[in-house]
Every structure is written in structure tokens, then in C-alpha cells.
Design a protein around this motif. Structure first.
Motif, PDB file in Angstrom:
ATOM      1  N   ALA A 157       0.841  -1.198   0.000  1.00 16.94           N
ATOM      2  CA  ALA A 157       0.000   0.000   0.000  1.00 16.94           C
ATOM      3  C   ALA A 157       0.872   1.244   0.000  1.00 16.94           C
ATOM      4  CB  ALA A 157      -0.906   0.002   1.239  1.00 16.94           C
ATOM      5  N   LYS A 158       0.245   2.379  -0.278  1.00 20.30           N
ATOM      6  CA  LYS A 158       0.940   3.648  -0.139  1.00 20.30           C
ATOM      7  C   LYS A 158       1.232   3.919   1.330  1.00 20.30           C
ATOM      8  CE  LYS A 158      -0.787   5.898  -4.332  1.00 20.30           C
ATOM      9  NZ  LYS A 158      -1.502   7.080  -4.887  1.00 20.30           N
ATOM     10  N   VAL A 159       2.141   4.838   1.565  1.00 21.71           N
ATOM     11  CA  VAL A 159       2.648   5.089   2.914  1.00 21.71           C
ATOM     12  C   VAL A 159       2.389   6.533   3.318  1.00 21.71           C
ATOM     13  CG1 VAL A 159       4.709   5.059   4.381  1.00 21.71           C
ATOM     14  CG2 VAL A 159       4.466   3.375   2.539  1.00 21.71           C
ATOM     15  N   VAL A 160       2.002   6.704   4.579  1.00 18.81           N
ATOM     16  CA  VAL A 160       1.925   8.041   5.150  1.00 18.81           C
ATOM     17  C   VAL A 160       2.882   8.098   6.337  1.00 18.81           C
ATOM     18  CG1 VAL A 160      -0.115   7.414   6.540  1.00 18.81           C
ATOM     19  CG2 VAL A 160       0.434   9.820   6.153  1.00 18.81           C
ATOM     20  N   GLU A 161       3.831   9.036   6.298  1.00 23.13           N
ATOM     21  CA  GLU A 161       4.842   9.170   7.344  1.00 23.13           C
ATOM     22  C   GLU A 161       4.378  10.161   8.406  1.00 23.13           C
ATOM     23  OE1 GLU A 161       9.470  10.720   7.912  1.00 23.13           O
ATOM     24  OE2 GLU A 161       8.706  10.236   5.900  1.00 23.13           O
ATOM     25  N   VAL A 162       4.545   9.773   9.681  1.00 24.70           N
ATOM     26  CA  VAL A 162       4.176  10.656  10.786  1.00 24.70           C
ATOM     27  C   VAL A 162       5.299  10.672  11.816  1.00 24.70           C
ATOM     28  CG1 VAL A 162       1.686  10.332  10.497  1.00 24.70           C
ATOM     29  CG2 VAL A 162       2.943   8.834  12.036  1.00 24.70           C
ATOM     30  N   GLN A 163       5.365  11.776  12.552  1.00 23.69           N
ATOM     31  CA  GLN A 163       6.353  11.926  13.623  1.00 23.69           C
ATOM     32  C   GLN A 163       5.667  11.716  14.977  1.00 23.69           C
ATOM     33  OE1 GLN A 163       9.866  12.722  13.161  1.00 23.69           O
ATOM     34  NE2 GLN A 163       9.229  11.971  11.161  1.00 23.69           N
ATOM     35  N   GLY A 164       5.103  10.535  15.151  1.00 19.21           N
ATOM     36  CA  GLY A 164       4.450  10.238  16.412  1.00 19.21           C
ATOM     37  C   GLY A 164       2.943  10.151  16.294  1.00 19.21           C
TER      38      GLY A 164
END
Length: 461
Positions: free
Chosen positions: A126-133
Motif C-alpha cells: 500500500a501507499k505510505v503516510v509518514e508521521v512523527q508520532g
């Protein structure tokens, strides 16, 4: 004239006591550094038994082995305490890659987080969503997350000197990331490994789904820091890349295991119990030498050192090797519950669970009166450079024993290298330094000796 002799006694007795303390501690260190057994014990535990995940065959072999060691020490009592533990298995090796366009892929190292569900047999892409926490999830909402893999990429803060504090500030994304991401429709979670080092070792660890139903649980894996850097950079260049991972882990029914307990009965106050503890289980990557094989052998070595130096404890000194610290803490809660039922009087507990590195001091969870008493012993540790004494967290396994009239203490080794190894394939015996391990055992035995000799402010002496 009688007042003169009273003054002389008031001066002489403390000086004599200090000299005796210095002599006993010197003998403990001499024995530990010239005839220590912990390194040999750990060599067998790590290299002949290996990783000791709760519920595994290796964990049961470790129970038998450590019991046999304590049997050989001539203790007053050695016993096994039954504990029901979870049984999670990793299965076949995990596999992952990021795909920049059709047919163009880069493999990256991942390992399932402890307690995670499996992916489908064909894996997840799947596509990715990056988060900082975790907090960033709320701001993005379902529209940005649904159907995607959430990539938690908040690193440990390198500016925090005590690395355990840096770890504590980001561990929530590993433990709770999956349950939080699932609320917004994510199909999986990838978590940056909790280490300050850039390498190719994924670091596993416990995670939780809370009370969400099994069918709503999404798979979660740790990615190495090098892999996380690659994924993050690739997303900046191409936000439409896809990530694939496959894992085969599962949770089986609970099984029976044991805490391993050995004790020397006190000669004067046998009902006052002092615990020295560590956890016998480890994660299934590496061999668990630092986490927490080092603490296991150091705890057993405390009893051997006291016996070898001819010291006769006034109070009962008990070693407890807890099972299931890593993914449940059931050994610790079982021990505390049984102690409560028996109305046992625990006055002191010391834990070693921060690796086998050079000892720097101790942390103490206690009241001001007893902490002031402890501070009076700092000079005895200064010749050994183990004089960092601070109030704070002691240890997870002795935590359930906490009550008003008890001192909880934790050995604090140098922390700078610990997370290079923690929960990864890099936690292996070759990274244990024999002398540092022995220094830690000697420091622990010395602190136990002092508490046994002088008791607590609120105990009978």
C-alpha cells in the motif's frame, strides 16, 4: 571521666564500622574480579540456550539451567514458582521492500513487533503516510490514512544524555501505534527502530491492540534505522511509492512457565526479605545477553559473592529470576501477588535490567529518610566509580512490590551503548565485556551488603 569514654565510643564506633564496610566491599570486588562466575554462566545461557522468548523451549531450558546453578551454590532454598505466560511466535522470516515504480524495488530489513498479528499470506502492499508520532495521526484524519500503511518515524532524541529517557519519549509509537492507526483505517504499521544508531538491525518490542476485536487488528513491524532513512527520503522524492511487507507471526494459548527463586535465610531477621532480581526471558532476536542475561547472572552472582567472602546475612536475601518481563510482566505480578498472600515483609529490592555495561551508580524509589541514609554510603562506592545515586525509577519487575515501607533500587550502568543492542539481533554475547559485567555484580552485592547490615529507617535492626 565516664563522659570522656562515652565521647571516645561515639567517635570510635562509626570509624570502626566504616572500616569494616570498606573491607567487606573490597573483598566483594576482589572476589568478583578475580574469580567471577557470571561471564561463564552467561556464555552458556546465551550461546548454548539462546534467545528465551516466554513460552519457548529455550525459556524452559533457561529455567532448568539457572535453577541448577543456584542448586550448586548451596543456598538455603531453591524453588520454581509457576507462572502462566503468553506464547507468541514469529514464524517464518519477515520480508519487506519499497517500490518506487512497477518493478523497481529496494529490500529493507523489518521484524514483526511482539504480539502483532500476521499479514495475509500474500503480504500487504500500500501507499505510505509518514508521521512523527501518534499525535500527527489526529491531524491527518481518516481521509489521509485510510487504506495506507502508517510509517512512524519519530527518532530517539540524540541530545538527551541518559538514553533511557530518550527511549521513553518515543516508545509509545511502538506500543500503541497500531491501535491508534487502525482507528483511521490504516492497513498496517511500520515503526522506526528505537535506537540512536544507524544500522540494519530492526528492533522489536512489545505492542498492544488494547481491547479492539481480532478482526480489526492490523499488522505492525519495526524497520531498521537505515531502512527508515531510506523510506523517508524516498517518500520525499516520490510520495506515491508503495511499501510491501509480509509476516507470519501468531499468538497461541498461554502456557505454564516459572520464576526461578533462590535464597539465603537471614540469621537475625529472617522475616525481613531483600530481593535481587532480573528477567530470565528475552526477545527472540539475538540471544538476550544484555537484555537481560547480564542481569540474571549478576543477580545470582550476588549470592555467590556474599557466600564466597564469608558474609552471613542478617536478613533473608532472595534472588528472583522473573519470567515474562518483555511481553506481559506476569512473573513479576505473580511473585508480588504470592508475597502478598503470604504476608511476606519485603524491605528492599534491587533490579538489574539495563545491560552489562560499566556500572555508574543506582537509582532509588524510596522516601527522603531512606534516601538520605543511602547518600551516606556514596563515599564507599567512590573508589569503584559507582557513586551516581539518584531518586527515580528502579525496575519493571520489582515495581509490583512497591509499598510505603520498602526501598526499590535499580543498577544504573553506562547507557550510551545499550540501545545499539536492545531487542535486536545485535544483542549477542560477543558484545559483553567480562570486566564490566563483573563490576556490576560487585556493585550490586556491595549495596545488598549495606542494606542488610544497616536495614531501613523504618525497620527493626
Amino acid at each position: 571521666m565516664k563522659y570522656f569514654w562515652i565521647v571516645v565510643l561515639l567517635i570510635t564506633i562509626p570509624i570502626y564500622a566504616q572500616q569494616q564496610d570498606e573491607k567487606q566491599i573490597r573483598e566483594i570486588y576482589k572476589e568478583a574480579l578475580s574469580n567471577g562466575k557470571g561471564y561463564t554462566w552467561l556464555n552458556y545461557l546465551s550461546n548454548q540456550i539462546g534467545a528465551r522468548l516466554s513460552g519457548s523451549i529455550q525459556a524452559e531450558k533457561a529455567v532448568s539451567y539457572t535453577k541448577s546453578i543456584m542448586d550448586s551454590l548451596g543456598l538455603d532454598k531453591v524453588m520454581l514458582q509457576p507462572v502462566k505466560v503468553p506464547k507468541w511466535v514469529r514464524g517464518i522470516p519477515e520480508f519487506a521492500y519499497l517500490e518506487s515504480s512497477s518493478g523497481f524495488t529496494n529490500n529493507v530489513p523489518v521484524r514483526a513487533l511482539g504480539g502483532s498479528v500476521a499479514t495475509p499470506m500474500s503480504g500487504i502492499k500500500a501507499k505510505v503516510v509518514e508521521v512523527q508520532g501518534i499525535e500527527e495521526l489526529k491531524a491527518l484524519g481518516t481521509s489521509e490514512i485510510e487504506g495506507k500503511i502508517v510509517f512512524f518515524n519519530k527518532p530517539m532524541d540524540p541530545t538527551i544524555i541518559y538514553t533511557f529517557d530518550a527511549y521513553a519519549k518515543v516508545a509509545d509509537q511502538r506500543y500503541s501505534g497500531a491501535v491508534e492507526a487502525s482507528k483511521y483505517g490504516a492497513v498496517g504499521v511500520i515503526v522506526r527502530s528505537l535506537t540512536l544508531r544507524l544500522d540494519d538491525f530492526p528492533h522489536t518490542g512489545a505492542m498492544s491492540y488494547g481491547d479492539i476485536p481480532l478482526e480489526n487488528r492490523i499488522p505492525a513491524a519495526a524497520i531498521s534505522t537505515n531502512g527508515a532513512e531510506l523510506l523517508s527520503t524516498s517518500l520525499k522524492l516520490n510520495p506515491d511509492i508503495q511499501f510491501f511487507f509480509r509476516q507470519n507471526c501468531k499468538t497461541l494459548p498461554d502456557v505454564e512457565s516459572y520464576n526461578v527463586i533462590g535464597e539465603i535465610r537471614g540469621s537475625t531477621y529472617p522475616d525481613q526479605i531483600m530481593v535481587v532480581g532480573a528477567h530470565l526471558d528475552s526477545w527472540d532476536l539475538g540471544d538476550g545477553s544484555h537484555d537481560d542475561g547480564a542481569g540474571v547472572v549478576q543477580s545470582m552472582e550476588v549470592l555467590r559473592l556474599l557466600k564466597a567472602t564469608g558474609y552471613k546475612p542478617k536478613r533473608t536475601i532472595r534472588v528472583v529470576l522473573y519470567m515474562n518481563e518483555e511481553n506481559g510482566l506476569r512473573g513479576a505480578t505473580t511473585y508480588a501477588a504470592e508475597a502478598g498472600k503470604k504476608r511476606e515483609n519485603h524491605i528492599f529490592a534491587l533490579e538489574s535490567d539495563s545491560g552489562g555495561f560499566s556500572p555508574r551508580g543506582f537509582t532509588f524509589d524510596t522516601d527522603q529518610g531512606n534516601f538520605a541514609k543511602v547518600l551516606g554510603w556514596k563515599k564507599l562506592f567512590e573508589p569503584y566509580m559507582v557513586h551516581f545515586f539518584e531518586q527515580g525509577f528502579s525496575g519493571a519487575d520489582i515495581g509490583p512490590l512497591k509499598k510505603d515501607k520498602i526501598v526499590l533500587a535499580g543498577l544504573r550502568p553506562d547507557s550510551q551503548r545499550y540501545f545499539d543492542h536492545h531487542h535486536s539481533e545485535n544483542d549477542v554475547f560477543k558484545h559483553i565485556n567480562k570486566r564490566e559485567l563483573e563490576l556490576g555484580a560487585a556493585a550490586m552485592a556491595s549495596l545488598v551488603y549495606l542494606f542488610d547490615t544497616y536495614g531501613l529507617n523504618n525497620s527493626n535492626n
